[in-house]
Write an enzyme that holds these catalytic residues in place. Structure first.
Site, PDB file in Angstrom:
ATOM      1  N   ARG A  45       0.848  -1.204   0.000  1.00  0.00           N
ATOM      2  CA  ARG A  45       0.000   0.000   0.000  1.00  0.00           C
ATOM      3  C   ARG A  45       0.878   1.246   0.000  1.00  0.00           C
ATOM      4  O   ARG A  45       0.605   2.213  -0.689  1.00  0.00           O
ATOM      5  CB  ARG A  45      -0.953   0.031   1.202  1.00  0.00           C
ATOM      6  CG  ARG A  45      -1.711   1.339   1.264  1.00  0.00           C
ATOM      7  CD  ARG A  45      -2.853   1.462   2.271  1.00  0.00           C
ATOM      8  NE  ARG A  45      -2.881   0.550   3.359  1.00  0.00           N
ATOM      9  CZ  ARG A  45      -2.114   0.623   4.467  1.00  0.00           C
ATOM     10  NH1 ARG A  45      -1.241   1.613   4.613  1.00  0.00           N
ATOM     11  NH2 ARG A  45      -2.209  -0.285   5.405  1.00  0.00           N
ATOM     12  N   TYR A  97     -16.916  18.057 -14.161  1.00  0.00           N
ATOM     13  CA  TYR A  97     -17.225  16.634 -14.297  1.00  0.00           C
ATOM     14  C   TYR A  97     -18.262  16.234 -13.236  1.00  0.00           C
ATOM     15  O   TYR A  97     -18.114  16.579 -12.051  1.00  0.00           O
ATOM     16  CB  TYR A  97     -15.933  15.823 -14.125  1.00  0.00           C
ATOM     17  CG  TYR A  97     -16.151  14.331 -14.125  1.00  0.00           C
ATOM     18  CD1 TYR A  97     -16.494  13.669 -15.296  1.00  0.00           C
ATOM     19  CD2 TYR A  97     -16.039  13.596 -12.956  1.00  0.00           C
ATOM     20  CE1 TYR A  97     -16.714  12.303 -15.293  1.00  0.00           C
ATOM     21  CE2 TYR A  97     -16.249  12.233 -12.955  1.00  0.00           C
ATOM     22  CZ  TYR A  97     -16.583  11.589 -14.131  1.00  0.00           C
ATOM     23  OH  TYR A  97     -16.803  10.239 -14.121  1.00  0.00           O
ATOM     24  N   ASP A 169      -7.635  19.569 -13.526  1.00  0.00           N
ATOM     25  CA  ASP A 169      -7.971  18.233 -14.024  1.00  0.00           C
ATOM     26  C   ASP A 169      -7.590  18.205 -15.502  1.00  0.00           C
ATOM     27  O   ASP A 169      -8.234  18.826 -16.338  1.00  0.00           O
ATOM     28  CB  ASP A 169      -9.470  17.974 -13.822  1.00  0.00           C
ATOM     29  CG  ASP A 169      -9.888  16.568 -14.249  1.00  0.00           C
ATOM     30  OD1 ASP A 169      -9.234  15.999 -15.146  1.00  0.00           O
ATOM     31  OD2 ASP A 169     -10.878  16.049 -13.695  1.00  0.00           O
ATOM     32  N   LYS A 194      -8.876   7.375 -18.952  1.00  0.00           N
ATOM     33  CA  LYS A 194      -9.167   7.955 -20.260  1.00  0.00           C
ATOM     34  C   LYS A 194      -7.930   7.902 -21.170  1.00  0.00           C
ATOM     35  O   LYS A 194      -7.506   6.811 -21.513  1.00  0.00           O
ATOM     36  CB  LYS A 194      -9.701   9.371 -20.073  1.00  0.00           C
ATOM     37  CG  LYS A 194     -10.734   9.524 -18.926  1.00  0.00           C
ATOM     38  CD  LYS A 194     -12.018   8.770 -19.155  1.00  0.00           C
ATOM     39  CE  LYS A 194     -12.903   8.682 -17.911  1.00  0.00           C
ATOM     40  NZ  LYS A 194     -13.281   9.933 -17.302  1.00  0.00           N
TER      41      LYS A 194
END
Ligand SMILES: *Cc1c(COP(=O)(O)O)cnc(C)c1O
Length: 398
Positions: A45, A97, A169, A194
């Site tokens: 992690r 978004y 972003d 994306k």
């Protein structure tokens, strides 16, 4: 990084075995020589060599000091919001978004973080909306889905003057077209789902920090809250990035051709593409980015949901789906899909009309994509039950 050679060779070969491709370290833990004595890795992690390779790569691409990879774009956005505390305010682009809007309003408002939405294409709106509590300015540029462009450099200087962070972003542009950190932003986030991944085969998110100190805070949050990206998905994003420059160039070329076609079509009301001279922010888009990307939106003269739904369900190559940025073209109806969680009045006010259709232009031949759209327009005009998609399916199955 401007150069494909640099990009390809900044992905290291494996020092242990010489493997040309980055190894997938599918492990949860790492053997220690003595308590606390390890080779830079103790628990996956906290750190994983495959993920670390991706993080170094994307930090280099975005010209930042530190990057952190998360299990989704929203987890990356969430980590940035966690830099704030109760009483702080976010000033965000209005055409945001849908998932970010939902996170801000339905998760963080109850913790006392307030969000003001403004049209950031006008720099004065940002200046006027700043309060002493504004600690974070949130930009998307281009925005989803109306492709508005905000002046990153001008807004970065407002952020600096008011001692708040600017986060961009950069999902739609990708670092191949635009590097917000070089224009003064403090943080960049990506939905690596994306263009970075590029093949519609994973969900991932990235935060990149310009400075080490801020980067360390993000890394702390990544480990403390645990929404990390796994090694296999990290490897897939690395593999996607290897062809990012090529893909983005072709996405942009195809999108430009599609946008120019749409602009001439009599059934189209308005086309949103920053590469068109008619786009309201075309000049600033030209100034701050190397190209205009693969997303094109448009509205119909018949501005109804029904007309849009009829259109998006009749294309053949443009598959009806959420998401964007992959090699296969996609079509979506934001009002009913990505932006469904935004109230209708707010959504319309931000320019997401009922008939707005968003295309993620893929890497097929541009002529084929245009033929597909032409057929969908004919289907729309005919007002009949005929669908060329159904026709195609029939012809294949018979
Ligand atoms: C998809 C998307 C996100 C969210 O990313 P996920 O990977 O789906 O969590 C955030 N911002 C933009 C601009 C997006 O397109």
């Amino acid at each position: 990084m401007s150069n494909a050679t640099q990009l390809i060779h900044s992905i290291p070969t494996d020092p242990l075995t010489g493997a040309l491709s980055v190894p997938i370290y599918q492990t949860s833990t790492f053997v220690q020589e003595a308590p606390g004595v390890n080779r830079g890795y103790d628990y996956a992690r906290s750190n994983n060599p495959t993920r670390a390779t991706l993080e170094t790569l994307i930090a280099t691409l975005e010209k930042g000091q530190v990057a952190a990879a998360f299990g989704s774009g929203l987890a990356a956005i969430d980590a940035v919001v966690k830099l704030l505390k109760t009483g702080d305010e976010i000033l965000a682009v209005d055409d945001i978004y849908g998932g970010a809007f939902r996170l801000f309003t339905q998760v963080y408002e109850k913790f006392g973080i307030k969000v003001n939405y403004v049209d950031t294409t006008n720099v004065d709106n940002v200046l006027n909306a700043i309060t002493p509590n504004t600690k974070l300015i949130w930009l998307e540029t281009p925005t989803n889905p109306t492709l508005k462009i905000s002046d990153i450099k001008a807004i970065a200087s407002i952020a600096k003057d008011n001692a708040c962070l600017l986060c961009v972003d950069n999902t739609f542009a990708s670092p191949a077209l635009q590097q917000p950190l070089t224009l003064g932003a403090d943080l960049v986030v990506h939905s690596a789902t994306k263009y970075l991944g590029g093949h519609s085969d994973l969900i991932a998110g990235i935060v990149v920090a310009k400075e080490k100190e801020l980067g360390a805070k993000i890394k702390f949050l990544q480990n403390a809250t645990g929404a990390i990206l796994g090694p296999f998905d990290s490897w897939l994003v690395i593999r996607g990035i290897e062809t990012l420059h090529l893909r983005i160039q072709q996405h942009s070329r195809n999108a430009q051709a599609v946008a120019e076609f749409l602009e001439t079509h009599p059934a189209v009301q308005k086309v949103f593409y920053p590469g068109l001279a008619s786009h309201q922010n075309h000049e600033i888009a030209k100034k701050q980015s190397k190209g205009f990307g693969g997303i094109v939106s448009f509205t119909l003269k018949t501005d109804t949901e029904d007309a849009a739904i009829k259109f998006v369900t009749s294309t053949q190559y443009f598959k009806l789906a959420e998401s964007l940025g992959g090699i296969k073209s996609l079509v979506s109806h934001p009002a009913n899909m990505t932006h469904k969680s935004i109230p209708a009045d707010k959504r319309r006010a931000a320019g997401v009309a009922d008939s707005l259709i968003r295309l993620s232009v893929g890497l097929e031949e541009a002529e084929d994509l245009i033929e597909d759209l032409k057929a969908a327009f004919i289907h729309l005009e005919n007002n009949s039950t005929f669908s060329h998609k159904n026709n195609l399916v029939t012809s294949i199955s018979t």
